[in-house]
Design a protein around this motif. Structure first.
Motif, PDB file in Angstrom:
ATOM      1  N   MET A 184      52.234  50.326  49.149  1.00 16.44           N
ATOM      2  CA  MET A 184      51.605  50.668  47.879  1.00 16.44           C
ATOM      3  C   MET A 184      50.169  51.134  48.113  1.00 16.44           C
ATOM      4  N   ILE A 185      49.469  50.464  49.025  1.00 18.17           N
ATOM      5  CA  ILE A 185      48.102  50.850  49.352  1.00 18.17           C
ATOM      6  C   ILE A 185      48.069  52.269  49.916  1.00 18.17           C
ATOM      7  N   ARG A 186      49.045  52.591  50.767  1.00 19.98           N
ATOM      8  CA  ARG A 186      49.117  53.948  51.308  1.00 19.98           C
ATOM      9  C   ARG A 186      49.266  54.969  50.183  1.00 19.98           C
ATOM     10  N   ASN A 187      50.101  54.654  49.211  1.00 22.94           N
ATOM     11  CA  ASN A 187      50.302  55.569  48.082  1.00 22.94           C
ATOM     12  C   ASN A 187      49.039  55.708  47.234  1.00 22.94           C
ATOM     13  N   VAL A 188      48.331  54.587  47.070  1.00 22.90           N
ATOM     14  CA  VAL A 188      47.073  54.622  46.314  1.00 22.90           C
ATOM     15  C   VAL A 188      46.076  55.558  46.992  1.00 22.90           C
ATOM     16  N   LEU A 189      45.997  55.479  48.321  1.00 26.29           N
ATOM     17  CA  LEU A 189      45.035  56.277  49.066  1.00 26.29           C
ATOM     18  C   LEU A 189      45.393  57.764  49.090  1.00 26.29           C
ATOM     19  N   ARG A 190      46.597  58.096  48.680  1.00 25.03           N
ATOM     20  CA  ARG A 190      47.019  59.498  48.628  1.00 25.03           C
ATOM     21  C   ARG A 190      46.744  60.145  47.273  1.00 25.03           C
ATOM     22  N   ARG A 191      46.319  59.364  46.289  1.00 29.60           N
ATOM     23  CA  ARG A 191      46.133  59.901  44.943  1.00 29.60           C
ATOM     24  C   ARG A 191      45.015  60.926  44.881  1.00 29.60           C
ATOM     25  N   ALA A 192      45.259  61.989  44.132  1.00 26.00           N
ATOM     26  CA  ALA A 192      44.248  63.035  43.953  1.00 26.00           C
ATOM     27  C   ALA A 192      43.064  62.523  43.136  1.00 26.00           C
ATOM     28  N   THR A 193      43.300  61.514  42.307  1.00 19.49           N
ATOM     29  CA  THR A 193      42.254  60.970  41.442  1.00 19.49           C
ATOM     30  C   THR A 193      41.561  59.758  42.059  1.00 19.49           C
TER      31      THR A 193
END
Length: 203
Positions: A184-193
């Motif tokens: 989930m942290i990896r996905n958070v760090l990929r966010r454009a915002t």
């Protein structure tokens, strides 16, 4: 006799450019493009407009860099210098540049752009005034610098967070719940915002 709905215009004062090269005016606008609500086509049109600023006057009065800020190219001429953009796209871009308070339209009665000559010299024009951009250059440059610094800090913190995550995965055995959290942290760090505060929270 003046046409009833023709825009009145006084003789325009020459304006001192804030930078030796007028194309430097584009720097802060490029950085702040999304914040100003502009597209890449809008930047192409703004670049084309700047290319029509009178060069000879700048050379003659180089010590003060004084120039008339109103340009008066036709849409066809703008298209030639804006990567061949069609007239509809150019009109939309001019609308967005005006809404972003980077240009001001000085319309003639028939919508045409042309110079106003007094004593054989161009003193003013009906066209597109770049004075708003010139006057805002200093504040835009400050905003662009702040945004650039924030983006650099964000990239640095994001790299740190990803390195910490990779280190944990290599050194520690996790159950499924904790692995799910790391994913989930990896996905958070990929966010454009992604924001600085969000990355600090992750770290």
């Amino acid at each position: 006799m003046r046409h009833a709905n023709e825009t009145t215009t006084a003789l325009a004062e020459r304006t001192s450019l804030p930078c030796p090269n007028p194309y430097e005016l584009l720097g802060p606008v490029r950085v702040l493009r999304k914040e100003l609500g502009l597209t890449t086509n809008d930047l192409a049109v703004l670049t084309a407009l700047i290319s029509f600023l009178p060069r000879k006057e700048r050379e003659i009065q180089d010590s003060q860099r004084l120039t008339l800020t109103v340009v008066f190219p036709s849409n066809a001429s703008l298209s030639e210098r804006a990567n061949g953009l069609d007239e509809r796209t150019i009109r939309r871009s001019l609308g967005r540049l005006s809404a972003a308070e980077l240009i001001e339209r000085k319309n003639s009665a028939n919508g045409k752009r042309f110079p106003l000559r007094y004593g054989g010299v161009i003193r003013d024009a009906f066209g597109i005034d770049l004075k708003p951009l010139i006057q805002r250059y200093g504040s835009l440059a400050t905003q662009a610098l702040q945004l650039t610094e924030e983006r650099e800090r964000l990239r640095s913190l994001k790299a740190e967070a990803l390195a910490l995550r990779a280190s944990l995965l290599q050194q520690t055995r996790f159950d499924e719940a904790k692995l799910s959290t790391l994913n989930m942290i990896r996905n958070v760090l990929r966010r454009a915002t992604l924001t600085v505060d969000a990355v600090l929270s992750v770290i």
